[in-house]
Design a protein around this motif. Structure first.
Motif, PDB file in Angstrom:
ATOM      1  N   ILE A  23       0.841  -1.205   0.000  1.00  0.00           N
ATOM      2  CA  ILE A  23       0.000   0.000   0.000  1.00  0.00           C
ATOM      3  C   ILE A  23       0.877   1.256   0.000  1.00  0.00           C
ATOM      4  CG2 ILE A  23      -1.612   1.377   1.385  1.00  0.00           C
ATOM      5  CD1 ILE A  23      -2.905  -1.245   2.277  1.00  0.00           C
ATOM      6  N   ILE A  24       1.879   1.288   0.874  1.00  0.00           N
ATOM      7  CA  ILE A  24       2.773   2.448   0.956  1.00  0.00           C
ATOM      8  C   ILE A  24       3.531   2.641  -0.351  1.00  0.00           C
ATOM      9  CG2 ILE A  24       4.811   3.385   2.125  1.00  0.00           C
ATOM     10  CD1 ILE A  24       3.850   1.895   4.655  1.00  0.00           C
ATOM     11  N   LEU A  25       4.043   1.540  -0.902  1.00  0.00           N
ATOM     12  CA  LEU A  25       4.806   1.623  -2.156  1.00  0.00           C
ATOM     13  C   LEU A  25       3.925   2.103  -3.299  1.00  0.00           C
ATOM     14  CD1 LEU A  25       7.462   1.051  -3.666  1.00  0.00           C
ATOM     15  CD2 LEU A  25       6.649  -1.290  -4.026  1.00  0.00           C
ATOM     16  N   LEU A  26       2.719   1.562  -3.395  1.00  0.00           N
ATOM     17  CA  LEU A  26       1.807   1.943  -4.480  1.00  0.00           C
ATOM     18  C   LEU A  26       1.432   3.411  -4.402  1.00  0.00           C
ATOM     19  CD1 LEU A  26       0.030   1.054  -6.873  1.00  0.00           C
ATOM     20  CD2 LEU A  26      -1.760   0.473  -5.217  1.00  0.00           C
ATOM     21  N   ILE A  27       1.138   3.885  -3.194  1.00  0.00           N
ATOM     22  CA  ILE A  27       0.732   5.283  -3.033  1.00  0.00           C
ATOM     23  C   ILE A  27       1.874   6.229  -3.382  1.00  0.00           C
ATOM     24  CG2 ILE A  27       0.071   7.013  -1.302  1.00  0.00           C
ATOM     25  CD1 ILE A  27      -1.595   4.834   0.061  1.00  0.00           C
ATOM     26  N   HIS A  28       3.084   5.869  -3.028  1.00  0.00           N
ATOM     27  CA  HIS A  28       4.220   6.757  -3.279  1.00  0.00           C
ATOM     28  C   HIS A  28       4.706   6.702  -4.729  1.00  0.00           C
ATOM     29  CE1 HIS A  28       5.267   8.439   0.691  1.00  0.00           C
ATOM     30  NE2 HIS A  28       4.689   7.357   1.162  1.00  0.00           N
ATOM     31  N   THR A  29       4.396   5.633  -5.448  1.00  0.00           N
ATOM     32  CA  THR A  29       4.872   5.523  -6.836  1.00  0.00           C
ATOM     33  C   THR A  29       3.836   5.967  -7.860  1.00  0.00           C
ATOM     34  OG1 THR A  29       4.198   3.178  -6.835  1.00  0.00           O
ATOM     35  CG2 THR A  29       6.497   3.671  -6.327  1.00  0.00           C
TER      36      THR A  29
ATOM     37  N   ASN B 239      -1.266   9.395  -9.422  1.00  0.00           N
ATOM     38  CA  ASN B 239      -2.707   9.575  -9.311  1.00  0.00           C
ATOM     39  C   ASN B 239      -3.217   9.429  -7.877  1.00  0.00           C
ATOM     40  OD1 ASN B 239      -3.109   9.934 -12.137  1.00  0.00           O
ATOM     41  ND2 ASN B 239      -3.029   7.713 -12.435  1.00  0.00           N
ATOM     42  N   LEU B 240      -2.393   8.828  -7.035  1.00  0.00           N
ATOM     43  CA  LEU B 240      -2.787   8.607  -5.635  1.00  0.00           C
ATOM     44  C   LEU B 240      -2.167   9.629  -4.691  1.00  0.00           C
ATOM     45  CD1 LEU B 240      -2.490   4.705  -5.456  1.00  0.00           C
ATOM     46  CD2 LEU B 240      -4.500   6.090  -6.005  1.00  0.00           C
ATOM     47  N   HIS B 241      -1.565  10.668  -5.258  1.00  0.00           N
ATOM     48  CA  HIS B 241      -0.974  11.717  -4.417  1.00  0.00           C
ATOM     49  C   HIS B 241      -2.046  12.724  -4.023  1.00  0.00           C
ATOM     50  CE1 HIS B 241       3.360  10.886  -6.046  1.00  0.00           C
ATOM     51  NE2 HIS B 241       2.840   9.883  -5.365  1.00  0.00           N
ATOM     52  N   THR B 242      -2.998  12.246  -3.255  1.00  0.00           N
ATOM     53  CA  THR B 242      -4.105  13.067  -2.748  1.00  0.00           C
ATOM     54  C   THR B 242      -4.113  12.957  -1.229  1.00  0.00           C
ATOM     55  OG1 THR B 242      -5.679  11.236  -2.874  1.00  0.00           O
ATOM     56  CG2 THR B 242      -5.449  12.635  -4.837  1.00  0.00           C
TER      57      THR B 242
END
Length: 214
Positions: free
Chosen positions: A45-51, A54-57
């Motif tokens: 989850i952490i890796l996906l959000i930081h990479t 589109n999830l930088h909200t």
């Protein structure tokens, strides 16, 4: 007498979940699988959000910190539990027990604060959609997260500083699989009324206070 008892107690015995060796092996395998899945899931989850840009909200920013908190919390208690499930003498040092108390207290407090912050984020998104981008800017999100960590760690620090003054009697058995403050109070020879009052205030802050905010 209290000083002598305090110096003579160097470790506590954690009774754990079962005294049956066969059950302990099964529990070890079960908790090891759950722990590894917890680590893997939260790290992904952490890796996906930081990479993924589109999830930088704000919502996913808070979610990444919640995942880190869950990873941190699991690593405070589960490794010692796994060790004790395979050992004959399920002991933990007094210093290790107090450290576990501190980090369990801090991580649960962080979780409560982060959930309140996430609730406020959803409130701003639903009730003020046109101003949401201005209200939940990057600086505010970072301040809310750091504020959650600071509040939780200060609360845990106040409780653990009081716990450091506790004197422990010859009784050293904890009827649990990890250390927490309510489990230590019956083992103390000293007056724990101040500790209990502080613990109650902390519980009210995190339980009732954060629930009201949510």
């Amino acid at each position: 007498m209290a000083s002598r008892n305090h110096s003579s107690i160097t470790e506590f015995i954690l009774l754990g979940l079962s005294a049956d060796p066969h059950v302990q092996v099964l529990l070890f395998v079960l908790f090891l699988i759950i722990y590894l899945l917890t680590l893997l899931g939260n790290l992904l989850i952490i890796l996906l959000i930081h990479t993924d840009s589109n999830l930088h909200t704000p919502m996913y920013f808070f979610l990444s910190h919640l995942s880190f908190q869950d990873l941190f919390y699991s690593s405070v208690t589960v490794p010692k539990l796994l060790e004790n499930l395979l050992s004959q003498r399920k002991a933990i040092s007094v210093e290790g027990c107090l450290a576990q108390v501190f980090f369990v207290f801090a991580t649960t407090g962080i979780e409560a604060c982060l959930l309140s912050v996430m609730a406020y984020d959803r409130y701003a998104a639903i009730c003020h959609p046109l101003l949401y981008g201005q209200v939940m800017n990057k600086q505010l999100c970072e301040r809310l997260v750091w504020g959650s960590w600071v509040v939780a760690f200060l609360d845990a620090l106040m409780n653990i500083l009081l716990a450091l003054n506790m004197d422990f009697c010859e009784l050293q058995t904890i009827h649990h699989y990890f250390c927490e403050l309510p489990s230590l109070f019956p083992l103390s020879c000293s007056n724990v009324s101040t500790n209990s009052a502080m613990l109650l205030c902390s519980a009210l802050l995190h339980a009732i206070g954060t629930c009201l905010l949510i």
